[in-house]
Write a protein that holds these residues in place. Structure first.
Motif, PDB file in Angstrom:
ATOM      1  N   VAL A   1      56.947  29.934  32.105  1.00 41.91           N
ATOM      2  CA  VAL A   1      57.451  31.348  32.136  1.00 41.91           C
ATOM      3  C   VAL A   1      56.595  32.251  31.493  1.00 41.91           C
ATOM      4  CG1 VAL A   1      59.847  30.028  31.002  1.00 41.91           C
ATOM      5  CG2 VAL A   1      58.094  30.566  29.665  1.00 41.91           C
ATOM      6  N   PRO A   2      56.899  33.425  31.451  1.00 39.73           N
ATOM      7  CA  PRO A   2      55.715  34.483  30.999  1.00 39.73           C
ATOM      8  C   PRO A   2      55.578  34.244  29.541  1.00 39.73           C
ATOM      9  CG  PRO A   2      57.653  35.592  32.229  1.00 39.73           C
ATOM     10  CD  PRO A   2      58.051  34.114  32.073  1.00 39.73           C
TER      11      PRO A   2
ATOM     12  N   GLY B   1      48.903  34.836  32.282  1.00 33.63           N
ATOM     13  CA  GLY B   1      50.065  35.594  31.370  1.00 33.63           C
ATOM     14  C   GLY B   1      51.197  34.741  31.157  1.00 33.63           C
ATOM     15  N   GLN B   2      51.019  33.537  31.835  1.00 38.35           N
ATOM     16  CA  GLN B   2      52.255  32.396  31.887  1.00 38.35           C
ATOM     17  C   GLN B   2      51.790  31.298  30.621  1.00 38.35           C
ATOM     18  OE1 GLN B   2      52.725  31.333  36.014  1.00 38.35           O
ATOM     19  NE2 GLN B   2      54.442  32.561  36.101  1.00 38.35           N
ATOM     20  N   VAL B   3      53.019  30.650  30.328  1.00 36.18           N
ATOM     21  CA  VAL B   3      52.662  29.354  29.462  1.00 36.18           C
ATOM     22  C   VAL B   3      53.584  28.151  30.177  1.00 36.18           C
ATOM     23  CG1 VAL B   3      52.170  30.432  27.456  1.00 36.18           C
ATOM     24  CG2 VAL B   3      54.675  30.033  27.798  1.00 36.18           C
ATOM     25  N   ARG B   4      52.970  27.118  29.964  1.00 36.63           N
ATOM     26  CA  ARG B   4      54.114  25.864  30.296  1.00 36.63           C
ATOM     27  C   ARG B   4      54.689  25.324  29.290  1.00 36.63           C
ATOM     28  NH1 ARG B   4      53.292  21.922  35.319  1.00 36.63           N
ATOM     29  NH2 ARG B   4      54.192  20.143  34.456  1.00 36.63           N
ATOM     30  N   VAL B   5      56.062  24.970  29.281  1.00 39.48           N
ATOM     31  CA  VAL B   5      56.702  24.521  28.142  1.00 39.48           C
ATOM     32  C   VAL B   5      57.287  23.315  28.384  1.00 39.48           C
ATOM     33  CG1 VAL B   5      58.469  25.063  26.186  1.00 39.48           C
ATOM     34  CG2 VAL B   5      57.080  26.954  27.101  1.00 39.48           C
ATOM     35  N   ARG B   6      57.039  22.061  27.539  1.00 42.26           N
ATOM     36  CA  ARG B   6      58.024  20.906  27.674  1.00 42.26           C
ATOM     37  C   ARG B   6      59.185  21.158  26.758  1.00 42.26           C
ATOM     38  NH1 ARG B   6      54.509  16.627  26.413  1.00 42.26           N
ATOM     39  NH2 ARG B   6      53.840  16.739  28.427  1.00 42.26           N
ATOM     40  N   LEU B   7      60.282  21.072  27.336  1.00 43.50           N
ATOM     41  CA  LEU B   7      61.623  21.524  26.945  1.00 43.50           C
ATOM     42  C   LEU B   7      61.863  20.224  25.948  1.00 43.50           C
ATOM     43  CD1 LEU B   7      62.966  23.966  27.374  1.00 43.50           C
ATOM     44  CD2 LEU B   7      61.953  23.135  29.317  1.00 43.50           C
ATOM     45  N   ALA B   8      62.443  20.385  24.537  1.00 47.78           N
ATOM     46  CA  ALA B   8      63.051  19.545  23.858  1.00 47.78           C
ATOM     47  C   ALA B   8      64.655  19.615  23.838  1.00 47.78           C
ATOM     48  CB  ALA B   8      62.812  19.931  22.217  1.00 47.78           C
ATOM     49  N   ALA B   9      65.066  20.796  24.138  1.00 45.90           N
ATOM     50  CA  ALA B   9      66.541  20.852  24.376  1.00 45.90           C
ATOM     51  C   ALA B   9      66.876  21.986  25.287  1.00 45.90           C
ATOM     52  CB  ALA B   9      67.332  20.911  23.165  1.00 45.90           C
TER      53      ALA B   9
ATOM     54  N   GLY C   1      44.332  34.583  30.275  1.00 46.63           N
ATOM     55  CA  GLY C   1      44.674  35.765  29.471  1.00 46.63           C
ATOM     56  C   GLY C   1      45.575  35.699  28.271  1.00 46.63           C
ATOM     57  N   VAL C   2      46.260  34.563  28.381  1.00 47.42           N
ATOM     58  CA  VAL C   2      47.229  34.234  27.294  1.00 47.42           C
ATOM     59  C   VAL C   2      46.686  34.481  25.775  1.00 47.42           C
ATOM     60  CG1 VAL C   2      49.139  32.829  26.414  1.00 47.42           C
ATOM     61  CG2 VAL C   2      49.171  33.221  28.798  1.00 47.42           C
ATOM     62  N   GLU C   3      47.202  35.216  24.998  1.00 42.47           N
ATOM     63  CA  GLU C   3      46.874  35.316  23.915  1.00 42.47           C
ATOM     64  C   GLU C   3      48.151  35.124  22.625  1.00 42.47           C
ATOM     65  OE1 GLU C   3      44.801  39.034  22.582  1.00 42.47           O
ATOM     66  OE2 GLU C   3      43.444  38.741  24.097  1.00 42.47           O
TER      67      GLU C   3
END
Ligand SMILES: [Zn+2]
Ligand SMILES: [Zn+2]
Length: 361
Positions: A140-141, A27-35, A72-74
């Protein structure tokens, strides 16, 4: 390991160091921040005005690219451009399901007290306002990662995540500003500037900006202010003078201090509306006499995250940016690296500048 600004103890300076960020769980995603924008609430979390378990990575106004998705992330895939929602609603509690007021969700900030990563020494690390965007990457979720529509630069889009949703929502959802109404905005920081731009869009006039600093006049006028006042003991009177002796129809307080809330309320006409956007501490008190509450028949309203449903409002705001009606770049007075955040906190304390934006390579 990713680089992050870590709050090791309340009141301590931020430590720019590496953290151990896990791969996204179910249920989570990993995000590379731009700003990531530096918001006044980050300062309040760092100095104990608002409570935050530590060590923590603060920062809650961010945009970036999904780099990994958990089980499980859609609806999300690596490469998606997203804006982070710092109060992801659960969709199931009384406020979400029965009242349809997701900004009041009982579980929106549940993530803040759950460790999401580790320090390089192996200690549990907490995410400020569930987002932790003062870092090259965060986890984050999935429901906190909102797809960013085309046509909005990813770096500027960070501002949509807190300042713009909050300012726009204060004007449109809370105060419900109508064309031709006199509006006074107290506090010309990132949220104040977004509020001014949104009030201009709503057709407000006169649009009066109030701040302690004479240096913010140009910023305020660029955002739509028709008048600029340096806060003083006569601010409410000065606003009445600018509104034909009547007072403002609407005051929007973006400071979070008892004294400013009181002045904002005083500056409105009989029956006027005051919306409080600023997040103050417990020690800030506001007093009213019973007689004046009756006589002036004014309203005073709190406002959380601009009373927005970010999933619905974000596409609308992106549209305004594309049409050139909302200028995100105009909110930013400084572009910095992670190591510039402490100085940005100092500037905020001193009342200088609009939004400082951390830009990652
Ligand atoms: Zn914020
Ligand atoms: Zn909920």
């Amino acid at each position: 390991m990713v680089r992050a600004a870590v709050l090791t103890a309340v009141g301590a300076p931020l430590d720019i160091t590496e953290i151990d960020l896990p791969e996204p769980g179910p249920g989570q995603v990993r995000v590379r921040l731009a700003a990531a924008g530096v918001c006044h609430s980050d300062l309040s979390l760092s100095n104990g005005t608002l409570s935050q378990p530590v060590p923590a990575v603060l920062g809650h106004e961010g945009a970036g690219t999904v780099v990994a998705v958990g089980e499980g992330v859609e609806g999300h895939s690596p490469g998606d451009r997203v804006v982070l929602n710092w109060a992801p609603s659960c969709g199931e509690c009384h406020f979400c399901a029965e009242l349809c007021e997701p900004w009041l969700c009982m579980k929106a900030n549940a993530g803040t007290t759950v460790p999401y990563a580790r320090t390089k020494e192996g200690e549990d690390l907490y995410p400020g306002l569930s987002s932790a965007v003062f870092a090259e990457e965060t986890v984050v979720p999935a429901r906190a990662a909102l797809p960013l529509p085309e046509g909005v630069p990813l770096t500027d889009a960070a501002l949509l995540g807190c300042a713009v949703l909050t300012g726009y929502g204060a004007v449109h959802h809370s105060a419900r500003v109508r064309t031709g109404e006199a509006v006074a905005v107290f506090g010309v920081g990132g949220v104040g500037l977004a509020t001014l731009q949104s009030a201009r869009l709503a057709g407000a006039g006169p649009l009066i900006a109030v701040d302690v600093s004479p240096e913010k006049e140009e910023l305020a006028r660029t955002a739509g202010a028709t008048d600029y006042l340096i806060a003083s003991g006569t601010t409410a009177k000065d606003i009445r003078k600018l509104t034909g002796g009547i007072g403002a129809d609407v005051a929007i307080e973006c400071v979070g201090r008892g004294e400013t809330i009181r002045t904002a309320w005083n500056s409105t006409r009989r029956g006027g509306r005051t919306t409080v956007v600023g997040v103050g501490g417990k020690q800030e008190q506001v007093q009213f006499s019973a007689l004046e509450l009756f006589h002036f028949a004014r309203t005073l309203t709190g406002c959380v995250y601009g009373n927005c449903d970010p999933a619905q409002d974000l596409p609308l705001l992106a549209g305004l940016v594309r049409e050139g009606r909302l200028d995100l770049g105009a909110l930013v007075t400084e572009r910095i690296g992670l190591d510039g955040i402490p100085a940005a906190f100092d500037a905020m304390l001193a009342g200088r500048g609009g939004r400082a934006l951390v830009v990652f390579d």
